[in-house]
Scaffold this active site. Structure first.
Site, mmCIF file in Angstrom:
data_model
loop_
_atom_site.group_PDB
_atom_site.id
_atom_site.type_symbol
_atom_site.label_atom_id
_atom_site.label_comp_id
_atom_site.label_asym_id
_atom_site.label_seq_id
_atom_site.Cartn_x
_atom_site.Cartn_y
_atom_site.Cartn_z
ATOM 1 N N ASP A 128 -6.693 -181.834 -49.551
ATOM 2 C CA ASP A 128 -6.104 -182.993 -49.052
ATOM 3 C C ASP A 128 -5.308 -183.609 -49.675
ATOM 4 O O ASP A 128 -5.497 -184.313 -50.745
ATOM 5 C CB ASP A 128 -7.318 -184.084 -48.790
ATOM 6 C CG ASP A 128 -6.796 -185.362 -47.936
ATOM 7 O OD1 ASP A 128 -5.521 -185.234 -47.563
ATOM 8 O OD2 ASP A 128 -7.488 -186.085 -47.276
ATOM 9 N N GLU B 281 -5.691 -187.697 -40.105
ATOM 10 C CA GLU B 281 -6.061 -188.922 -40.173
ATOM 11 C C GLU B 281 -5.784 -189.841 -39.041
ATOM 12 O O GLU B 281 -6.645 -190.770 -38.542
ATOM 13 C CB GLU B 281 -5.365 -189.823 -41.502
ATOM 14 C CG GLU B 281 -6.025 -188.970 -42.633
ATOM 15 C CD GLU B 281 -5.069 -189.524 -43.763
ATOM 16 O OE1 GLU B 281 -4.437 -190.675 -43.706
ATOM 17 O OE2 GLU B 281 -5.401 -189.023 -45.011
ATOM 18 N N SER C 76 -4.819 -167.400 -43.616
ATOM 19 C CA SER C 76 -4.710 -166.080 -44.386
ATOM 20 C C SER C 76 -6.051 -165.525 -44.658
ATOM 21 O O SER C 76 -7.075 -166.130 -44.500
ATOM 22 C CB SER C 76 -3.801 -166.361 -45.459
ATOM 23 O OG SER C 76 -2.775 -167.246 -45.322
ATOM 24 N N ASP D 97 -2.001 -188.715 -47.428
ATOM 25 C CA ASP D 97 -2.548 -190.254 -46.804
ATOM 26 C C ASP D 97 -1.751 -190.827 -46.024
ATOM 27 O O ASP D 97 -0.346 -190.934 -46.420
ATOM 28 C CB ASP D 97 -3.318 -190.998 -48.025
ATOM 29 C CG ASP D 97 -4.452 -190.528 -48.516
ATOM 30 O OD1 ASP D 97 -5.377 -190.332 -47.401
ATOM 31 O OD2 ASP D 97 -4.760 -190.195 -49.632
#
Length: 831
Positions: free
Chosen positions: A369, A185, A297, A372
């Site tokens: 995600d 971000e 992986s 933040d």
């Protein structure tokens, strides 16, 4: 023969701050060693096989975890103690003032919630498991206090003693969870600040997003007001793994409390007190580097209808940063109600990758995600208040004392908003930035959720356990003795009203709306295709409702996934040996795609002609002895991608974008329209190839036919003390398995860094399960099972691993006994 512990002789000469190993540790090589230990309920034993795998046999469930903790300390004491110190923010106590700021930031990301509710989030007996495991560690630590010769030599070189553990340490420490995407971000915000004309185009070339989306700044955010590097440094101080760069002070001669220096304030630049940069103290991996894109992986599961045995095959090779000792540790736990074998991390109880009597399981990262970055306006009249919904809201402050070897105790202050810990505060600009991370919430201790699923006996039980998994996001593949195969992702997905790709104001307009239910994510059970493959790509089906729900956009490149799906799907009947070969597959799709473009290009440069001709005939197989792989990897990773970026943007922007995303760069050179003319593209490719040839010629000689990728690309496993070691000592603590093929984008992932071509990350652990016929399963760890550099088991598996070879993952008592070389017996002592 009964004793408190085995006799150990260490012949090591110490001279001042350095040492020279003279002779290896010699343990008592009797057929059986018996230890009387406090904390054990009933007698138990550990059978150690010829490859260093401990097979733990206990008469009670919690004795198994006790013995697992004891043996983890016996084999990996320095590694697990360093992990604990780093996670709890106690590095300065034994290593000196350089680590004070790192300790402060590590404490900022400790779990600080209700421990009663925290334990319940993992299952009814999670606290008891952690208590038994840490009791086992502590018992071994007590033995080292009684007999210092048991200590690994790292403690003597660094001049400190291992610590006792609390069970809460297992779940309070959160820095090891493969976190993302806060730093991405910040990098994206920097693009929006620096690129005025078309920041979306620049970001498109910088980082692939899936599903395709045009990232947008939210209202109220000035990207140019964000001190990107300072916040990223603070994040690294909080989460990165340690490496030791200087010997600790000679003595701990001060205990008085000092006034907090500027470096420990919330507004300080996160640089160590001596001025050492963050990267010098910690193994920092830039989230947008090739290393990060290569982390991940592979796993797959194949239905018995498509195997030569008629039984399912499950394969897993998790990719992580390499080092000595290995991050993974193989063990076998057998007790009433528990029979499980496989790998975990040595500082955590249980098994996260492996099988029990009924089911097999293996994981890869699912890039949801879970982070933040929040930006706040700070009250000019009170720097401990931030604006939230139009009012000044007080930060929560926590005062901590950090012990410092060679200096006074430091008082430091941690600041928290309603969203999370403050990473950086600028008192002059009256702004602050805090991290909101799902992994700081209840039940989110990384990998501890395996406590539940490793005891499941069927798909329903396994799925129920995974529904309680918190962090990190994982793809779990599953197979059982009844012939079922399945896949499901696990992890708590944040509900947002924005895309989550840039920082947001913390003024109340951008709040999480909780987490999505796990059943909102896709899953597969006995699919018609007869196999399932995951490799960190975006594997949410485009027609599934979750595809556009903002689960995550920043996935790993799908090169490995495409290659594996193609070769696995092409074989009607495959064997365990086939899966072993696929885990070691060295075919590079980026190489194949780049060569396809190069075949359309000719050159008049006489020095370049033989290299171009050589590459044009190449099949993209990156073996260690491949000349083509040597030139391609240098070209693609050092010159071609950078050249595309530099031709597309002015120097300042190009420097910020860096190498460019490999998938996006390939898109550009395959279809240059909108970026360059075909002739310009050809010029970029040949000019950058010429630069690469010059570098390889300088390193490997003028004859292209004599080049070998493995000469540049070495499998070197570095010890955390590497910077402190003499050349002679490095031979003891570091492990060089020699030349190796592959790259970040081949199924056999072997990433390398920016400063050399030596291996930095990949599959330290590989496993192929013959489901139901468990003794037919195969496995490899590297560089070895032991963390003690004086033991052969410290490096004995590295040569096998480098050659793509495996050892048996023996499970039945009969097979374990056949391969046992030592038995440790345990008797309960006084508690």
């Amino acid at each position: 023969m009964k004793r408190a512990f085995m006799a150990v002789a260490i012949a090591t000469v110490f001279t001042g701050a350095s040492f020279m190993p003279v002779a290896a540790r010699t343990a008592a090589e009797t057929d059986a060693d018996t230890f009387t230990v406090s904390g054990l309920e009933k007698p138990g034993s550990i059978s150690i096989d010829k490859w260093g795998v401990p097979h733990i046999y206990a008469q009670t469930l919690y004795d198994a975890f006790y013995l697992q903790g004891f043996n983890a300390a016996r084999d990996r004491l320095f590694q697990i103690d360093l992990w604990r110190k780093r996670g709890l923010g106690e590095m300065a106590k034994d290593f000196g003032p350089d680590y004070v700021e790192g300790d402060r930031m590590a404490r900022a990301v400790l779990f600080r919630g209700d421990m009663y509710r925290e334990w319940l989030a993992y299952g009814s007996d999670s606290k008891r498991v952690a208590q038994a495991f840490t009791d086992g560690i502590n018992e071994y630590v007590k033995m080292t206090q009684a007999n210092p010769d048991l200590l690994p030599v790292e403690f003597k070189k660094l001049g400190y003693q291992p610590s006792q553990w609390n069970p809460e340490d297992v779940v309070r420490i959160r820095h090891h969870g493969l976190t993302l995407n806060a730093k991405n971000e910040l990098d994206r915000a920097q693009v929006f600040c620096k690129v005025k004309d078309d920041p979306v185009k620049a970001d498109w070339l910088r980082r692939e997003l899936s599903p395709t989306i045009d990232p947008a700044l939210v209202d109220g955010l000035d990207p140019c007001a964000i001190p990107v590097q300072k916040i990223k440094d603070a994040y690294d101080q909080a989460t990165a793994t340690p490496k030791l760069t200087k010997l600790p002070p000679a003595s701990d001669n001060a205990k008085p409390t000092a006034t907090p220096p500027a470096q420990q304030s919330a507004s300080a630049s996160p640089v160590a007190p001596t001025g050492s940069p963050v990267a010098a103290l910690y193994n920092v991996v830039d989230n947008d580097s090739d290393t990060e894109r290569g982390l991940g992986s592979n796993n797959w599961v194949i239905d018995g209808k498509r195997t030569t045995t008629g039984r399912p095959i499950l394969a897993n090779d998790p990719h992580r940063s390499h080092g000595a000792p290995s991050l993974r540790y193989i063990s076998h736990l057998s007790a009433p109600g528990l029979s499980v074998i496989g790998a975990g991390e040595p500082f955590l109880p249980g098994i996260s990758i492996g099988h029990n009597d009924e089911i097999g399981f293996g994981l890869t990262r699912f890039y949801m995600d879970q982070e933040d970055m929040y930006q706040y306006e700070i009250n000019p009249e009170n720097k401990n208040e931030y604006k939230y919904k139009g009012r000044w809201e007080p930060m929560e402050t926590v005062e901590e004392e950090i012990e410092v070897k060679g200096g006074p105790v430091q008082k430091v202050t941690l600041h928290f908003t309603r969203h999370g810990p403050i990473l950086y505060q600028d008192d002059t600009a009256h702004r602050a930035w805090a991290l909101r991370a799902a992994w700081l919430d209840l039940g989110m201790a990384p990998y501890f959720g395996s406590m539940d699923y490793m005891r499941a006996t069927n798909w329903d039980e396994f799925k129920a356990a995974m529904n309680r998994w918190g962090a990190p996001g994982e793809n779990q593949v599953y197979a059982d003795r009844s012939g079922n195969i399945a896949w499901m992702p696990g992890g708590l997905t944040v509900k947002r009203s924005w895309d989550g790709l840039t920082p947001v104001p913390g003024d109340g307009r951008y709040e999480w709306d909780g987490y999505r239910d796990m059943d909102e994510l896709p899953s597969l059970h006995n699919p018609q295709a007869g196999y399932i493959v995951t490799a960190n790509e975006n594997n949410i089906p485009p027609d599934h409702p979750a595809f556009k729900k903002g689960v995550g956009y920043e996935w790993s490149s799908d090169f490995r996934a495409k290659r594996l799906k193609a070769i696995i799907g092409a074989k009607d009947k495959s064997s365990v040996a086939d899966s072993e070969a696929w885990q070691n597959d060295k075919t590079s799709l980026p190489a194949i795609r780049t060569v396809a473009v190069l075949k359309q290009i000719s050159t008049d440069d006489e020095k370049l002609k033989p290299v171009v001709a050589m590459l044009q005939k190449w099949d993209g197989l990156e073996t260690a002895d491949s000349a083509e792989a040597a030139i391609f990897e240098v070209w693609f990773s050092r010159y071609l991608r950078r050249a595309v970026v530099e031709r597309a943007f002015d120097p300042e922007i190009a420097k910020m974008i860096g190498l460019g995303d490999p998938e996006r760069v390939l898109d550009v050179i395959e279809k240059p329209e909108g970026w360059f003319t075909p002739a310009e593209r050809d010029e970029i490719m040949l000019d950058s190839l010429k630069q690469a040839v010059a570098e390889v010629s300088d390193k490997l000689g003028a004859d292209p036919q004599a080049w070998k990728w493995g000469t540049l690309h070495q499998a070197v496993f570095l010890h955390p003390m590497n910077a402190l070691l003499s050349d002679e000592e490095k031979k003891t603590f570091n492990v060089n398995a020699g030349p190796i093929g592959g790259s970040a984008y081949t199924p056999m992932a072997t990433s390398y860094g920016e400063k050399s071509y030596n291996l930095t990350s990949g599959a330290s652990f590989r496993m192929v399960l013959d489901v139901g016929q468990w003794d037919g399963s195969r496995v490899i760890n590297t560089p070895g099972q032991s963390g003690d550099s004086r033991q052969p088991g410290y490096r004995d598996l590295a040569p096998l691993w480098a050659k793509g070879e495996y050892i048996p993952l023996t499970f039945s008592k009969e097979k374990v006994k056949e391969n046992t070389v030592k038995v440790l017996k345990f008797e309960p002592g006084k508690n």
